[in-house]
Design a protein around this motif. Structure first.
Motif, PDB file in Angstrom:
ATOM      1  N   ALA A 280       0.835  -1.203   0.000  1.00 40.24           N
ATOM      2  CA  ALA A 280       0.000   0.000   0.000  1.00 40.24           C
ATOM      3  C   ALA A 280       0.873   1.257   0.000  1.00 40.24           C
ATOM      4  CB  ALA A 280      -0.934  -0.012   1.210  1.00 40.24           C
ATOM      5  N   LEU A 281       1.969   1.221   0.742  1.00 38.02           N
ATOM      6  CA  LEU A 281       2.882   2.364   0.767  1.00 38.02           C
ATOM      7  C   LEU A 281       3.506   2.589  -0.597  1.00 38.02           C
ATOM      8  CD1 LEU A 281       4.457   4.568   2.280  1.00 38.02           C
ATOM      9  CD2 LEU A 281       6.129   2.814   2.901  1.00 38.02           C
ATOM     10  N   VAL A 282       3.931   1.519  -1.259  1.00 32.36           N
ATOM     11  CA  VAL A 282       4.517   1.628  -2.600  1.00 32.36           C
ATOM     12  C   VAL A 282       3.509   2.245  -3.563  1.00 32.36           C
ATOM     13  CG1 VAL A 282       5.344   0.268  -4.569  1.00 32.36           C
ATOM     14  CG2 VAL A 282       6.204  -0.209  -2.280  1.00 32.36           C
ATOM     15  N   THR A 283       2.250   1.838  -3.455  1.00 30.85           N
ATOM     16  CA  THR A 283       1.202   2.396  -4.317  1.00 30.85           C
ATOM     17  C   THR A 283       1.040   3.887  -4.073  1.00 30.85           C
ATOM     18  OG1 THR A 283       0.047   0.281  -4.328  1.00 30.85           O
ATOM     19  CG2 THR A 283      -1.246   2.222  -4.916  1.00 30.85           C
ATOM     20  N   GLU A 284       1.036   4.296  -2.818  1.00 35.71           N
ATOM     21  CA  GLU A 284       0.882   5.722  -2.497  1.00 35.71           C
ATOM     22  C   GLU A 284       2.071   6.538  -2.986  1.00 35.71           C
ATOM     23  OE1 GLU A 284      -1.586   7.708  -1.312  1.00 35.71           O
ATOM     24  OE2 GLU A 284      -2.721   5.887  -1.686  1.00 35.71           O
ATOM     25  N   VAL A 285       3.270   6.007  -2.843  1.00 36.33           N
ATOM     26  CA  VAL A 285       4.468   6.720  -3.325  1.00 36.33           C
ATOM     27  C   VAL A 285       4.394   6.877  -4.842  1.00 36.33           C
ATOM     28  CG1 VAL A 285       6.982   6.542  -3.607  1.00 36.33           C
ATOM     29  CG2 VAL A 285       5.936   6.087  -1.380  1.00 36.33           C
ATOM     30  N   ALA A 286       4.007   5.833  -5.537  1.00 32.62           N
ATOM     31  CA  ALA A 286       3.891   5.903  -7.000  1.00 32.62           C
ATOM     32  C   ALA A 286       2.834   6.917  -7.401  1.00 32.62           C
ATOM     33  CB  ALA A 286       3.549   4.524  -7.569  1.00 32.62           C
ATOM     34  N   ARG A 287       1.711   6.953  -6.680  1.00 32.55           N
ATOM     35  CA  ARG A 287       0.643   7.916  -6.984  1.00 32.55           C
ATOM     36  C   ARG A 287       1.137   9.344  -6.762  1.00 32.55           C
ATOM     37  NH1 ARG A 287      -3.796   6.175  -3.778  1.00 32.55           N
ATOM     38  NH2 ARG A 287      -4.229   4.757  -5.478  1.00 32.55           N
ATOM     39  N   ALA A 288       1.862   9.586  -5.682  1.00 30.57           N
ATOM     40  CA  ALA A 288       2.372  10.927  -5.403  1.00 30.57           C
ATOM     41  C   ALA A 288       3.370  11.358  -6.475  1.00 30.57           C
ATOM     42  CB  ALA A 288       3.026  10.967  -4.027  1.00 30.57           C
ATOM     43  N   ARG A 289       4.239  10.460  -6.919  1.00 27.15           N
ATOM     44  CA  ARG A 289       5.195  10.789  -7.980  1.00 27.15           C
ATOM     45  C   ARG A 289       4.470  11.112  -9.282  1.00 27.15           C
ATOM     46  NH1 ARG A 289       9.746   6.119  -6.891  1.00 27.15           N
ATOM     47  NH2 ARG A 289      10.754   7.167  -5.147  1.00 27.15           N
ATOM     48  N   ARG A 290       3.461  10.299  -9.600  1.00 30.55           N
ATOM     49  CA  ARG A 290       2.699  10.534 -10.821  1.00 30.55           C
ATOM     50  C   ARG A 290       2.017  11.902 -10.766  1.00 30.55           C
ATOM     51  NH1 ARG A 290      -1.783   6.945 -10.641  1.00 30.55           N
ATOM     52  NH2 ARG A 290      -2.775   8.713  -9.665  1.00 30.55           N
ATOM     53  N   ASP A 291       1.430  12.251  -9.624  1.00 36.75           N
ATOM     54  CA  ASP A 291       0.759  13.539  -9.469  1.00 36.75           C
ATOM     55  C   ASP A 291       1.749  14.698  -9.619  1.00 36.75           C
ATOM     56  OD1 ASP A 291      -1.584  12.153  -9.070  1.00 36.75           O
ATOM     57  OD2 ASP A 291      -1.641  12.497  -6.883  1.00 36.75           O
ATOM     58  N   ARG A 292       2.961  14.533  -9.062  1.00 37.89           N
ATOM     59  CA  ARG A 292       3.970  15.593  -9.200  1.00 37.89           C
ATOM     60  C   ARG A 292       4.395  15.762 -10.647  1.00 37.89           C
ATOM     61  NH1 ARG A 292       7.972  13.554  -5.590  1.00 37.89           N
ATOM     62  NH2 ARG A 292       6.600  12.828  -3.979  1.00 37.89           N
ATOM     63  N   ARG A 293       4.568  14.654 -11.344  1.00 39.06           N
ATOM     64  CA  ARG A 293       4.943  14.736 -12.773  1.00 39.06           C
ATOM     65  C   ARG A 293       3.838  15.401 -13.582  1.00 39.06           C
ATOM     66  NH1 ARG A 293       7.090   9.399 -12.159  1.00 39.06           N
ATOM     67  NH2 ARG A 293       5.098   8.589 -12.892  1.00 39.06           N
ATOM     68  N   THR A 294       2.605  15.071 -13.284  1.00 42.27           N
ATOM     69  CA  THR A 294       1.475  15.668 -14.002  1.00 42.27           C
ATOM     70  C   THR A 294       1.440  17.164 -13.754  1.00 42.27           C
ATOM     71  OG1 THR A 294       0.216  13.624 -13.782  1.00 42.27           O
ATOM     72  CG2 THR A 294      -1.040  15.593 -14.272  1.00 42.27           C
ATOM     73  N   GLU A 295       1.642  17.579 -12.499  1.00 44.05           N
ATOM     74  CA  GLU A 295       1.653  19.007 -12.172  1.00 44.05           C
ATOM     75  C   GLU A 295       2.822  19.708 -12.842  1.00 44.05           C
ATOM     76  OE1 GLU A 295       1.729  19.218  -7.937  1.00 44.05           O
ATOM     77  OE2 GLU A 295      -0.321  18.462  -7.742  1.00 44.05           O
ATOM     78  N   ALA A 296       3.981  19.082 -12.920  1.00 41.28           N
ATOM     79  CA  ALA A 296       5.158  19.682 -13.552  1.00 41.28           C
ATOM     80  C   ALA A 296       4.943  19.833 -15.066  1.00 41.28           C
ATOM     81  CB  ALA A 296       6.398  18.861 -13.281  1.00 41.28           C
ATOM     82  N   ASN A 297       4.242  18.922 -15.697  1.00 39.64           N
ATOM     83  CA  ASN A 297       3.999  18.956 -17.140  1.00 39.64           C
ATOM     84  C   ASN A 297       2.836  19.856 -17.508  1.00 39.64           C
ATOM     85  OD1 ASN A 297       6.093  17.216 -17.622  1.00 39.64           O
ATOM     86  ND2 ASN A 297       4.805  15.389 -17.578  1.00 39.64           N
ATOM     87  N   ASN A 298       1.973  20.208 -16.576  1.00 36.91           N
ATOM     88  CA  ASN A 298       0.807  21.052 -16.825  1.00 36.91           C
ATOM     89  C   ASN A 298       0.771  22.225 -15.864  1.00 36.91           C
ATOM     90  OD1 ASN A 298      -0.128  19.239 -18.804  1.00 36.91           O
ATOM     91  ND2 ASN A 298      -1.079  17.975 -17.226  1.00 36.91           N
ATOM     92  N   PRO A 299       1.715  23.173 -15.954  1.00 41.99           N
ATOM     93  CA  PRO A 299       1.768  24.259 -14.968  1.00 41.99           C
ATOM     94  C   PRO A 299       0.545  25.163 -15.042  1.00 41.99           C
ATOM     95  CG  PRO A 299       3.432  24.576 -16.695  1.00 41.99           C
ATOM     96  CD  PRO A 299       2.782  23.270 -16.932  1.00 41.99           C
ATOM     97  N   LYS A 300      -0.176  25.232 -16.158  1.00 45.22           N
ATOM     98  CA  LYS A 300      -1.368  26.085 -16.271  1.00 45.22           C
ATOM     99  C   LYS A 300      -2.451  25.650 -15.308  1.00 45.22           C
ATOM    100  CE  LYS A 300      -0.504  26.742 -21.127  1.00 45.22           C
ATOM    101  NZ  LYS A 300      -0.919  26.402 -22.459  1.00 45.22           N
ATOM    102  N   GLU A 301      -2.593  24.350 -15.106  1.00 42.01           N
ATOM    103  CA  GLU A 301      -3.645  23.848 -14.217  1.00 42.01           C
ATOM    104  C   GLU A 301      -3.380  24.252 -12.759  1.00 42.01           C
ATOM    105  OE1 GLU A 301      -4.259  19.681 -14.630  1.00 42.01           O
ATOM    106  OE2 GLU A 301      -4.574  19.811 -16.797  1.00 42.01           O
ATOM    107  N   GLN A 302      -2.122  24.495 -12.414  1.00 50.85           N
ATOM    108  CA  GLN A 302      -1.801  24.860 -11.050  1.00 50.85           C
ATOM    109  C   GLN A 302      -2.261  26.285 -10.745  1.00 50.85           C
ATOM    110  OE1 GLN A 302       2.433  24.322 -10.778  1.00 50.85           O
ATOM    111  NE2 GLN A 302       2.191  22.299  -9.827  1.00 50.85           N
ATOM    112  N   SER A 303      -2.128  27.193 -11.696  1.00 49.02           N
ATOM    113  CA  SER A 303      -2.441  28.598 -11.432  1.00 49.02           C
ATOM    114  C   SER A 303      -3.924  28.894 -11.561  1.00 49.02           C
ATOM    115  CB  SER A 303      -1.642  29.515 -12.377  1.00 49.02           C
ATOM    116  OG  SER A 303      -1.994  29.209 -13.736  1.00 49.02           O
ATOM    117  N   ALA A 304      -4.700  27.994 -12.102  1.00 54.07           N
ATOM    118  CA  ALA A 304      -6.130  28.248 -12.317  1.00 54.07           C
ATOM    119  C   ALA A 304      -6.945  28.173 -11.067  1.00 54.07           C
ATOM    120  CB  ALA A 304      -6.701  27.221 -13.294  1.00 54.07           C
TER     121      ALA A 304
END
Length: 116
Positions: free
Chosen positions: A92-116
């Protein structure tokens, strides 16, 4: 569940630990306890009855050795009572770490969604 009877007494638990390290004759086992040799023999007899220890006659000595298989039933029972095992919690911890990394990558690739 004879395995539970085997581990019910602290002296028997210590005998099991000694035999886990290596097979031993009764005299060497008795050296570890402040109780009489007949008392140690009684504990060994109970452990044999429970099936967690076996004795082999070697010359004039009985050598006692651990048979851990009967304790598996007790371990399975305790695992059911104590809930999920550590490996499943780590999964379960490995799954959560992978999800957090994926979310960070998504935010880094889509900076417009962060400022909205």
């Amino acid at each position: 569940m004879d395995g539970a009877r085997a581990i019910a007494d602290p002296v028997r638990r210590e005998i099991l630990e000694l035999l886990h390290a290596s097979p031993l004759p009764a005299g060497r086992i008795a050296e570890h306890f402040p109780i009489s040799r007949p008392a140690v023999s009684k504990h060994l007899r109970i452990l044999i009855e429970c099936g967690v220890v076996e004795a082999e006659l070697v010359g004039r000595q009985r050598i006692y050795r651990l048979r851990p298989e009967p304790l598996a039933e007790v371990a399975a029972y305790l695992n059911r009572l104590l809930g999920p095992s550590l490996p499943s919690r780590l999964d379960a911890l490995v799954t959560e770490v992978a999800r957090a990394r994926r979310d960070r990558r998504t935010e880094a690739n889509n900076p417009k969604e962060q400022s909205a």
